[in-house]
Scaffold this motif. Structure first.
Motif, PDB file in Angstrom:
ATOM      1  N   VAL A  87       0.747  -1.316   0.230  1.00 40.36           N
ATOM      2  CA  VAL A  87       0.307  -0.067  -0.152  1.00 40.36           C
ATOM      3  C   VAL A  87       0.923   1.109   0.121  1.00 40.36           C
ATOM      4  O   VAL A  87       1.862   1.436   0.639  1.00 40.36           O
ATOM      5  N   PHE A  88       0.491   1.605  -1.178  1.00 42.44           N
ATOM      6  CA  PHE A  88       1.005   3.913  -0.500  1.00 42.44           C
ATOM      7  C   PHE A  88      -0.028   4.931  -0.597  1.00 42.44           C
ATOM      8  O   PHE A  88      -0.900   4.488  -0.937  1.00 42.44           O
ATOM      9  N   PHE A  91      -0.413  10.450  -2.678  1.00 40.22           N
ATOM     10  CA  PHE A  91      -0.663  12.163  -2.754  1.00 40.22           C
ATOM     11  C   PHE A  91       0.784  12.388  -2.369  1.00 40.22           C
ATOM     12  O   PHE A  91       0.938  13.780  -2.844  1.00 40.22           O
ATOM     13  N   PHE A  92       1.619  11.946  -1.916  1.00 39.02           N
ATOM     14  CA  PHE A  92       2.982  12.383  -1.603  1.00 39.02           C
ATOM     15  C   PHE A  92       4.431  11.733  -2.263  1.00 39.02           C
ATOM     16  O   PHE A  92       4.408  10.479  -2.600  1.00 39.02           O
ATOM     17  N   ILE A 100       5.698  12.386   7.434  1.00 37.81           N
ATOM     18  CA  ILE A 100       4.659  12.720   7.819  1.00 37.81           C
ATOM     19  C   ILE A 100       4.381  11.096   8.669  1.00 37.81           C
ATOM     20  O   ILE A 100       3.510  11.424   9.573  1.00 37.81           O
ATOM     21  N   TYR A 104       3.028  11.457  13.003  1.00 36.44           N
ATOM     22  CA  TYR A 104       2.352  10.356  13.630  1.00 36.44           C
ATOM     23  C   TYR A 104       2.757  10.253  15.017  1.00 36.44           C
ATOM     24  O   TYR A 104       1.794  10.013  16.106  1.00 36.44           O
ATOM     25  N   ARG A 108       9.466  15.229  15.183  1.00 39.31           N
ATOM     26  CA  ARG A 108       9.311  16.767  14.614  1.00 39.31           C
ATOM     27  C   ARG A 108      10.436  16.475  13.507  1.00 39.31           C
ATOM     28  O   ARG A 108      10.313  16.668  12.303  1.00 39.31           O
TER      29      ARG A 108
ATOM     30  N   ARG B  14      -1.303  17.017  14.791  1.00 37.40           N
ATOM     31  CA  ARG B  14      -1.096  18.081  13.834  1.00 37.40           C
ATOM     32  C   ARG B  14      -0.451  16.998  12.507  1.00 37.40           C
ATOM     33  O   ARG B  14      -1.036  18.312  11.066  1.00 37.40           O
ATOM     34  N   THR B  15      -0.322  16.508  11.869  1.00 37.89           N
ATOM     35  CA  THR B  15       0.935  16.343  10.983  1.00 37.89           C
ATOM     36  C   THR B  15       0.037  15.730  10.406  1.00 37.89           C
ATOM     37  O   THR B  15      -0.825  15.244   9.497  1.00 37.89           O
ATOM     38  N   LEU B  16      -2.213  15.087  11.507  1.00 39.81           N
ATOM     39  CA  LEU B  16      -2.839  14.204  10.311  1.00 39.81           C
ATOM     40  C   LEU B  16      -3.405  15.176   9.447  1.00 39.81           C
ATOM     41  O   LEU B  16      -4.141  15.113   8.763  1.00 39.81           O
ATOM     42  N   TYR B  18      -1.995  18.554   8.815  1.00 39.77           N
ATOM     43  CA  TYR B  18      -1.903  18.528   7.632  1.00 39.77           C
ATOM     44  C   TYR B  18      -1.550  17.716   6.580  1.00 39.77           C
ATOM     45  O   TYR B  18      -2.376  18.236   5.764  1.00 39.77           O
ATOM     46  N   LYS B  19      -2.033  16.317   6.608  1.00 42.84           N
ATOM     47  CA  LYS B  19      -1.683  15.512   5.628  1.00 42.84           C
ATOM     48  C   LYS B  19      -3.244  15.746   5.382  1.00 42.84           C
ATOM     49  O   LYS B  19      -3.040  15.437   4.050  1.00 42.84           O
ATOM     50  N   LEU B  22      -2.977  18.567   3.067  1.00 40.12           N
ATOM     51  CA  LEU B  22      -2.209  18.889   2.085  1.00 40.12           C
ATOM     52  C   LEU B  22      -2.824  18.089   0.349  1.00 40.12           C
ATOM     53  O   LEU B  22      -2.789  18.383  -0.334  1.00 40.12           O
ATOM     54  N   ARG B  23      -3.666  16.990   1.178  1.00 36.63           N
ATOM     55  CA  ARG B  23      -4.345  16.053   0.317  1.00 36.63           C
ATOM     56  C   ARG B  23      -5.477  16.722  -0.650  1.00 36.63           C
ATOM     57  O   ARG B  23      -5.264  17.132  -1.492  1.00 36.63           O
ATOM     58  N   LYS B  26      -3.005  20.191  -2.599  1.00 36.62           N
ATOM     59  CA  LYS B  26      -2.582  19.540  -3.846  1.00 36.62           C
ATOM     60  C   LYS B  26      -3.955  19.370  -4.838  1.00 36.62           C
ATOM     61  O   LYS B  26      -3.009  19.075  -6.293  1.00 36.62           O
ATOM     62  N   VAL B  27      -4.531  18.998  -5.152  1.00 33.31           N
ATOM     63  CA  VAL B  27      -5.594  18.958  -5.789  1.00 33.31           C
ATOM     64  C   VAL B  27      -7.081  19.930  -5.989  1.00 33.31           C
ATOM     65  O   VAL B  27      -8.130  19.953  -6.391  1.00 33.31           O
ATOM     66  N   GLN B  89     -10.958   6.687   0.209  1.00 34.95           N
ATOM     67  CA  GLN B  89     -10.175   6.423  -0.631  1.00 34.95           C
ATOM     68  C   GLN B  89      -8.936   5.513   0.587  1.00 34.95           C
ATOM     69  O   GLN B  89      -8.472   4.923  -0.004  1.00 34.95           O
ATOM     70  N   THR B  93      -8.148   2.523  -1.128  1.00 29.71           N
ATOM     71  CA  THR B  93      -6.361   1.606  -1.382  1.00 29.71           C
ATOM     72  C   THR B  93      -5.825   0.980  -0.315  1.00 29.71           C
ATOM     73  O   THR B  93      -4.403   0.686  -0.041  1.00 29.71           O
ATOM     74  N   ASN B  95      -4.203   2.107   2.393  1.00 26.83           N
ATOM     75  CA  ASN B  95      -2.902   3.412   3.198  1.00 26.83           C
ATOM     76  C   ASN B  95      -3.503   3.457   4.527  1.00 26.83           C
ATOM     77  O   ASN B  95      -3.103   4.410   5.189  1.00 26.83           O
TER      78      ASN B  95
END
Ligand SMILES: Nc1ncnc2c1ncn2[C@@H]1O[C@H](COP(=O)(O)OP(=O)(O)OP(=O)(O)O)[C@@H](O)[C@H]1O
Ligand SMILES: [Mg+2]
Lengths: 304, 260
Positions: A87-88, A91-92, A100, A104, A108, B14-16, B18-19, B22-23, B26-27, B89, B93, B95
């Motif tokens: 899996v991947f 988007f990145f 990222i 999680y 940092r 924060r990271t989630l 941010y992700k 960004l997701r 980006k589109v 999604q 997928t 992920n």
């Protein structure tokens, strides 16, 4: 004693299918542990329960002493899992993915370690490539890297070498062996038994959701009934001797020996018949022989 | 010790977040520009058809009346779309494991998806508002009310989208959710009319539609006029948000459909 992984009476059903039927397993800190078994044996199900991706119907699992349900945050912080499925996140890029994943886990400024992992896994020149554009083997490397971003004390790899070229296999095992030397506990599933034989100090074999063998690799190899004798003579073997020994393609015979002492019982009649020996080889069983024997239903009890 | 733990708690969230941001960023052609265009088309068509024929609130022309409703409709639909599509999604997928393996708490997980949905909703809403200002400038009597309903409404729809994403097993399920629930409820909520112009039965039915309160409350921010008191709307929307949030966090705790 604190175990790296401790599974107690773990059961899991999918509808009418009993995927795990009461698994007890303890992996000690610092071990390189193999989890083997045929397709559908329940290896991935067990790993998913350890990782908290699946809930067990009964029983409990701890990672470094932390319950994977009750203490899930500490359990997961101590665990890195390479999933079996390729899996991947399309988007990145590779580096974004690893950044990222570090975030999680609460890290940092993880750039130095990310670089080192990418370097060790041969990903450095793909750092800024979108993961979608990577080949299958490269995607597998990213999955391994993702499992390692937080330097987990316990690393579980679910068939990390499936569909992977020789070069990566070697790089991967070198890197994982180094982590093991540094004190990380490794749990590995693979269908390449020679890989497990050379890497793992202890092995559990799973069949139909049950542990059917669990021992040090060396003991498992010894446990297999003795050894094999490969013999080829000029002319024909005495009928009494040839009986019960499978004939090999090259014209030789393969005798199964309960112990090395039995070599004599094969050679004595050959000598008595005055036959000339063309080929003679004593073969110790490898893990594949043991695996086949265990899976064919030989008693699962440990010999002590 | 406890300080380190606290900073770690924040990091996963924060990271989630941010992700997730960004997701969609980006589109953004798909996730922001396209819905703005759709809303502007609605404005052109409906105002062309009805301008001068309908006056919903006295002294306010129909195009001006339409703008807040269209803005809010875009906010709500896009908030829903963001969390539901992101989650389904990742599920399909596979992920999603990257988020399920780390020590991210249920509340962090919930918060990141919902806040990202709010940001997307507000970004689209702002885009729609800016473009429609080219046509006519509606009055803005109580901007704080408007903002409160935009944030709370997109939070609620982000949570609904999160629920849909957790529950759905394929894209079809999300599409069904959207076509049979979100779309009818938005169209019947008074985006294009005031419910006072409806027959009494429909007026009663509209009162059970949470979208009605979100649109009506948001519109109050512009005109200072509304079909029901903004306080009532605030209570309905806020109450729904809190109730749904608690339910979702509980589902996440149990691993419903995500950790089966
Ligand atoms: N989500 C699921 N729903 C239904 N059945 C499942 C599910 N996951 C696993 N199973 C079943 O549980 C059994 C164990 O599967 P599991 O994936 O753990 O096997 P495995 O040992 O990892 O096999 P492999 O070597 O092929 O990876 C199989 O019969 C599988 O079909
Ligand atoms: Mg498997």
């Amino acid at each position: 004693m604190k175990y790296a992984i401790e599974a107690t009476a773990v059961q899991k059903r999918f509808g009418s299918l009993q995927a795990l039927g009461g698994v007890d397993l303890a992996v000690e800190e610092g071990e390189f542990f193999g989890l083997l078994g045929p397709n559908g044996a329940g290896k991935t199900t067990l790993i998913s329960i350890i990782a908290g991706l699946t809930r067990a119907d009964a029983g409990r699992v701890k990672v470094m002493g932390y319950d994977v349900v009750g203490d899930y945050r500490l359990a997961r912080r101590n665990l890195g899992v390479v999933p079996q499925e390729l899996v991947f996140d399309p988007f990145f890029t590779v580096r974004e993915t690893l950044r990222i994943q570090s975030g999680y886990f609460g890290l940092r400024d993880n750039g130095a370690w990310i670089d080192e992992v990418m370097e060790s896994l041969g990903l450095a020149d793909k750092a800024d490539v979108n993961t979608r554009a990577l080949s299958g083997g490269m995607k597998r490397r990213v999955l391994v890297a993702q499992a390692l971003v937080h330097k987990p004390p316990v690393i579980v790899l679910d068939e990390p070498t499936a569909g992977v070229d020789v070069e990566l296999r070697q790089t991967l095992w070198q890197f994982i062996a180094r982590l093991n030397r540094d004190g990380h506990t490794i749990v590995l599933t693979t269908h390449y038994l020679e890989e497990a034989e050379s890497l793992c100090n202890r092995i559990a074999m799973l069949k139909g959701g049950k542990v059917v063998a669990l021992d040090k690799t060396a003991n498992l190899l010894k446990r297999h009934a003795g050894a094999f004798l490969h013999l080829k003579v000029k002319g024909e073997l005495p009928a009494a001797l040839a009986q019960g020994a499978p004939r090999e393609a090259g014209g030789g015979y393969r005798f199964q020996l309960a112990s090395y002492d039995d070599v004599e019982s094969v050679l004595a009649p050959v000598r008595a018949a005055g036959l000339h020996i063309e080929e003679l080889q004593v073969l110790t069983p490898d893990l594949e022989d043991v695996f086949v024997q265990v899976m064919s239903g030989a008693p699962a009890q440990e010999r002590t | 010790m406890s300080r380190a733990a606290t900073s770690e708690v924040g990091s996963g969230f924060r990271t989630l977040l941010y992700k997730e941001l960004l997701r969609f960023w980006k589109v953004s052609a798909q996730t922001v520009t396209a819905p703005v265009l759709t809303a502007v088309l609605y404005l052109l068509i409906f105002s062309h058809a009805l301008q001068g024929r309908v006056e919903v609130y006295p002294g306010i022309n129909y195009t001006a009346f339409l703008i807040p409703g269209l803005v809010m409709m875009s906010v709500l639909q896009n908030a829903f779309a963001n969390s539901s599509s992101s989650l389904i999604q990742s599920k399909i997928t596979g992920n999603l494991v990257f988020v399920l393996l780390p020590p991210i708490s249920h509340i962090e997980f919930f918060g990141a998806y919902v806040i990202a949905a709010v940001v997307r909703g507000l970004a689209v809403g702002l885009g729609v508002l800016l473009v429609t200002l080219l046509f006519t400038v509606p009055p803005v009597v109580a901007p704080l009310w408007g903002l409160a309903f935009a944030v709370l409404g997109s939070g609620l729809m982000g949570a609904v989208g999160l629920f849909a994403g957790i529950w759905a097993e394929k894209f079809d399920h999300i599409a069904a959710f959207q076509n049979f629930f979100i779309l009818p409820a938005t169209f019947l909520s008074g985006v294009f009319y005031s419910i006072h112009s409806l027959p009494p039965t429909w007026q009663v039915i509209s009162r059970f539609n949470p979208f009605f309160y979100m649109i009506d409350g948001f519109r109050y921010g512009f005109f200072g006029v509304s079909d029901v008191s903004p306080w009532v709307s605030l209570a309905v929307v806020g109450g729904s948000f809190v109730a749904l949030s608690l339910a979702i966090v509980e589902l996440l705790k149990r691993g419903y459909k995500l950790r089966h």
